[in-house]
Design an enzyme around this catalytic site. Structure first.
Site, PDB file in Angstrom:
ATOM      1  N   SER A 116      -5.457 -13.896   1.101  1.00 58.53           N
ATOM      2  CA  SER A 116      -6.417 -12.964   0.515  1.00 58.53           C
ATOM      3  C   SER A 116      -6.781 -13.411  -0.894  1.00 58.53           C
ATOM      4  O   SER A 116      -5.903 -13.690  -1.711  1.00 58.53           O
ATOM      5  CB  SER A 116      -5.817 -11.551   0.467  1.00 58.53           C
ATOM      6  OG  SER A 116      -6.713 -10.641  -0.132  1.00 58.53           O
TER       7      SER A 116
ATOM      8  N   SER B 256     -11.255   8.766   5.101  1.00 61.42           N
ATOM      9  CA  SER B 256     -10.418   9.952   4.886  1.00 61.42           C
ATOM     10  C   SER B 256     -10.703  11.018   5.924  1.00 61.42           C
ATOM     11  O   SER B 256      -9.970  12.001   6.022  1.00 61.42           O
ATOM     12  CB  SER B 256     -10.661  10.520   3.476  1.00 61.42           C
ATOM     13  OG  SER B 256     -12.040  10.817   3.282  1.00 61.42           O
TER      14      SER B 256
ATOM     15  N   GLN C 176     -16.175   9.676   9.398  1.00 58.58           N
ATOM     16  CA  GLN C 176     -16.548   8.484   8.647  1.00 58.58           C
ATOM     17  C   GLN C 176     -16.298   7.223   9.479  1.00 58.58           C
ATOM     18  O   GLN C 176     -17.079   6.280   9.433  1.00 58.58           O
ATOM     19  CB  GLN C 176     -15.740   8.401   7.344  1.00 58.58           C
ATOM     20  CG  GLN C 176     -16.093   9.461   6.321  1.00 58.58           C
ATOM     21  CD  GLN C 176     -15.171   9.404   5.116  1.00 58.58           C
ATOM     22  OE1 GLN C 176     -13.966   9.198   5.246  1.00 58.58           O
ATOM     23  NE2 GLN C 176     -15.728   9.579   3.935  1.00 58.58           N
TER      24      GLN C 176
ATOM     25  N   GLN D 126      -9.081 -13.061   3.056  1.00 61.23           N
ATOM     26  CA  GLN D 126      -9.528 -11.670   2.921  1.00 61.23           C
ATOM     27  C   GLN D 126     -10.028 -11.420   1.497  1.00 61.23           C
ATOM     28  O   GLN D 126      -9.255 -11.095   0.603  1.00 61.23           O
ATOM     29  CB  GLN D 126      -8.404 -10.697   3.275  1.00 61.23           C
ATOM     30  CG  GLN D 126      -8.884  -9.256   3.349  1.00 61.23           C
ATOM     31  CD  GLN D 126      -7.818  -8.290   3.815  1.00 61.23           C
ATOM     32  OE1 GLN D 126      -7.553  -7.290   3.166  1.00 61.23           O
ATOM     33  NE2 GLN D 126      -7.196  -8.582   4.958  1.00 61.23           N
TER      34      GLN D 126
ATOM     35  N   GLU E  14     -19.131   6.964  12.053  1.00 59.78           N
ATOM     36  CA  GLU E  14     -20.379   6.522  11.418  1.00 59.78           C
ATOM     37  C   GLU E  14     -20.342   5.033  11.107  1.00 59.78           C
ATOM     38  O   GLU E  14     -21.270   4.288  11.451  1.00 59.78           O
ATOM     39  CB  GLU E  14     -20.623   7.297  10.124  1.00 59.78           C
ATOM     40  CG  GLU E  14     -21.842   6.803   9.348  1.00 59.78           C
ATOM     41  CD  GLU E  14     -21.962   7.404   7.950  1.00 59.78           C
ATOM     42  OE1 GLU E  14     -22.679   6.802   7.119  1.00 59.78           O
ATOM     43  OE2 GLU E  14     -21.334   8.445   7.687  1.00 59.78           O
TER      44      GLU E  14
ATOM     45  N   ARG F 151     -14.152   9.165  -4.630  1.00 58.70           N
ATOM     46  CA  ARG F 151     -13.257   8.145  -5.189  1.00 58.70           C
ATOM     47  C   ARG F 151     -13.422   8.032  -6.701  1.00 58.70           C
ATOM     48  O   ARG F 151     -12.464   7.758  -7.419  1.00 58.70           O
ATOM     49  CB  ARG F 151     -13.524   6.797  -4.521  1.00 58.70           C
ATOM     50  CG  ARG F 151     -12.633   5.679  -5.041  1.00 58.70           C
ATOM     51  CD  ARG F 151     -12.640   4.495  -4.127  1.00 58.70           C
ATOM     52  NE  ARG F 151     -11.969   4.805  -2.865  1.00 58.70           N
ATOM     53  CZ  ARG F 151     -11.845   3.941  -1.865  1.00 58.70           C
ATOM     54  NH1 ARG F 151     -12.350   2.731  -1.961  1.00 58.70           N
ATOM     55  NH2 ARG F 151     -11.212   4.290  -0.760  1.00 58.70           N
TER      56      ARG F 151
ATOM     57  N   TYR G 115       0.847  -1.189   0.000  1.00 61.04           N
ATOM     58  CA  TYR G 115       0.000   0.000   0.000  1.00 61.04           C
ATOM     59  C   TYR G 115       0.887   1.245   0.000  1.00 61.04           C
ATOM     60  O   TYR G 115       1.696   1.440   0.920  1.00 61.04           O
ATOM     61  CB  TYR G 115      -0.923   0.030   1.212  1.00 61.04           C
ATOM     62  CG  TYR G 115      -1.951  -1.085   1.266  1.00 61.04           C
ATOM     63  CD1 TYR G 115      -2.229  -1.893   0.174  1.00 61.04           C
ATOM     64  CD2 TYR G 115      -2.657  -1.317   2.440  1.00 61.04           C
ATOM     65  CE1 TYR G 115      -3.166  -2.898   0.232  1.00 61.04           C
ATOM     66  CE2 TYR G 115      -3.618  -2.319   2.519  1.00 61.04           C
ATOM     67  CZ  TYR G 115      -3.856  -3.115   1.412  1.00 61.04           C
ATOM     68  OH  TYR G 115      -4.796  -4.118   1.496  1.00 61.04           O
TER      69      TYR G 115
ATOM     70  N   SER H 111     -13.952  -3.822   1.129  1.00 60.62           N
ATOM     71  CA  SER H 111     -14.921  -3.079   0.322  1.00 60.62           C
ATOM     72  C   SER H 111     -16.373  -3.445   0.616  1.00 60.62           C
ATOM     73  O   SER H 111     -17.155  -3.696  -0.306  1.00 60.62           O
ATOM     74  CB  SER H 111     -14.629  -3.252  -1.169  1.00 60.62           C
ATOM     75  OG  SER H 111     -15.233  -2.219  -1.906  1.00 60.62           O
TER      76      SER H 111
END
Length: 344
Positions: free
Chosen positions: A152, A287, A291, A177, A294, A228, A54, A206
């Protein structure tokens, strides 16, 4: 925040897990990323997932800095290896013994820890014998650098092969994953039944379908600025499969279901994946700290049968269910020149 056991192991993870793919070290400034990690800790999230590739290792560094000062024993830190890191040399990718041993040392250094709670094979490696990979993982477990092993986007057959070797080597192979959401259900036919049989849990990425299931996209021609779908650093490519008017129209119908349950659409989407008892955790990214707050509120939400039926009815035939899609996630060639595809 609720916890769930990971596979048949004694390890518990928060059912909402914080992931820093496509955010830390690339799309989000470091201060904002650290604020999101603090928000996650504040709402009770103790499980954090990342990967060496990443932002070409930068995401691990940012996460390690953000977690400084937090009691290590109170955290579950997950990372992954397979995809190219560094300059992309001949052995800078894959699941060879050389790459695995070098990768975990780099991850430990960047994350500022002596061990990884769950070390994951980021994809299936067609170029390396599975025995070589699993023996390397076993050596990491016995050395104390990794406590548990996961993977994954492996297919059901690949999971069975890996689990058989893990039993022989007596190492805890506990998780997979995959991508999973109300729109992307390809693991349900084969991967989930095999995982139940093998004592493996899913840590799903996701769950809000790259943001589509939040309802903020009403037309493929009018994506919100800064979303995005307008991001040229990889986000737009990832979300492209859902930016169709038939999908977006169907997703808007979920708003009524969410309203009736007093949930946001994001909370509804996350709660939906957690209704699957083979799912140990839903990965959320963010970000902004709000968020995180929530999304974390989806923990513990139980969706009644009529709501689940309403979700199926609303989405109809735009749901992807083809189990063969899982096998397409692992590149046949270890390093691809046309990009890395959908990489969580």
């Amino acid at each position: 925040m609720k916890y769930r056991y990971l596979g048949n192991s004694g390890l518990r993870v928060t059912e909402i897990t914080y992931g820093n793919w496509l955010t830390h070290g690339s799309q989000v400034e470091n201060d904002s990323a650290k604020a999101c990690v603090r928000a996650a800790l504040d709402v009770g999230i103790t499980t954090f997932d990342t990967a060496d590739m990443y932002a070409n290792t930068a995401a691990e560094t940012v996460l390690g800095e953000a977690l400084k000062g937090v009691r290590r024993e109170s955290l579950e830190i997950l990372t992954k290896t397979y995809f190219p890191v560094g300059p992309g040399g001949a052995n800078d990718s894959g699941l060879s013994r050389k790459h695995i041993m070098e990768s975990i040392d780099g991850s430990l250094r960047r994350l500022g820890t002596d061990y990884i709670d769950l070390y994951q094979a980021h994809r299936w490696d067609y170029a390396t014998p599975l025995e070589e990979t699993m023996v390397a993982f076993a050596d990491l477990v016995r050395s104390g650098k990794a406590l548990y092993i996961g993977v994954s986007e492996w297919t059901a057959d690949q999971l069975r092969q890996g689990a058989a070797l893990a039993r022989e080597l007596r190492i805890p192979f506990v998780s997979n994953q995959p991508q999973y959401s109300a729109l992307w259900r390809v693991i349900e036919a084969d991967v989930v039944p095999a995982s139940r049989e093998l004592g493996i849990s899913q840590i799903v990425w996701s769950p809000v379908a790259q943001g589509v299931l939040t309802g903020k996209y009403r037309s493929r021609h009018a994506a919100p600025t800064g979303s995005r779908a307008t991001d040229g650093n990889g986000g737009a490519e990832m979300i492209e499969r859902w930016m169709r008017d038939d999908v977006l129209d169907r997703v808007q119908r979920l708003g009524r279901v969410a309203d009736e349950l007093d949930l946001t659409m994001a909370q509804l989407a996350i709660a939906w994946v957690l209704q699957n008892q083979n799912v140990a955790a839903a990965l959320i990214g963010a970000s902004r700290p709000e968020q995180v707050v929530e999304n974390a509120a989806a923990s513990g939400v139980v969706l009644p049968p009529d709501a689940l039926a309403a979700i199926d009815d609303a989405l109809g035939d735009v749901v992807e269910r083809d189990p063969a899609k899982t096998s397409l996630e692992s590149p046949v060639d270890r390093v691809r020149t046309d990009g890395w595809g959908t990489t969580p």
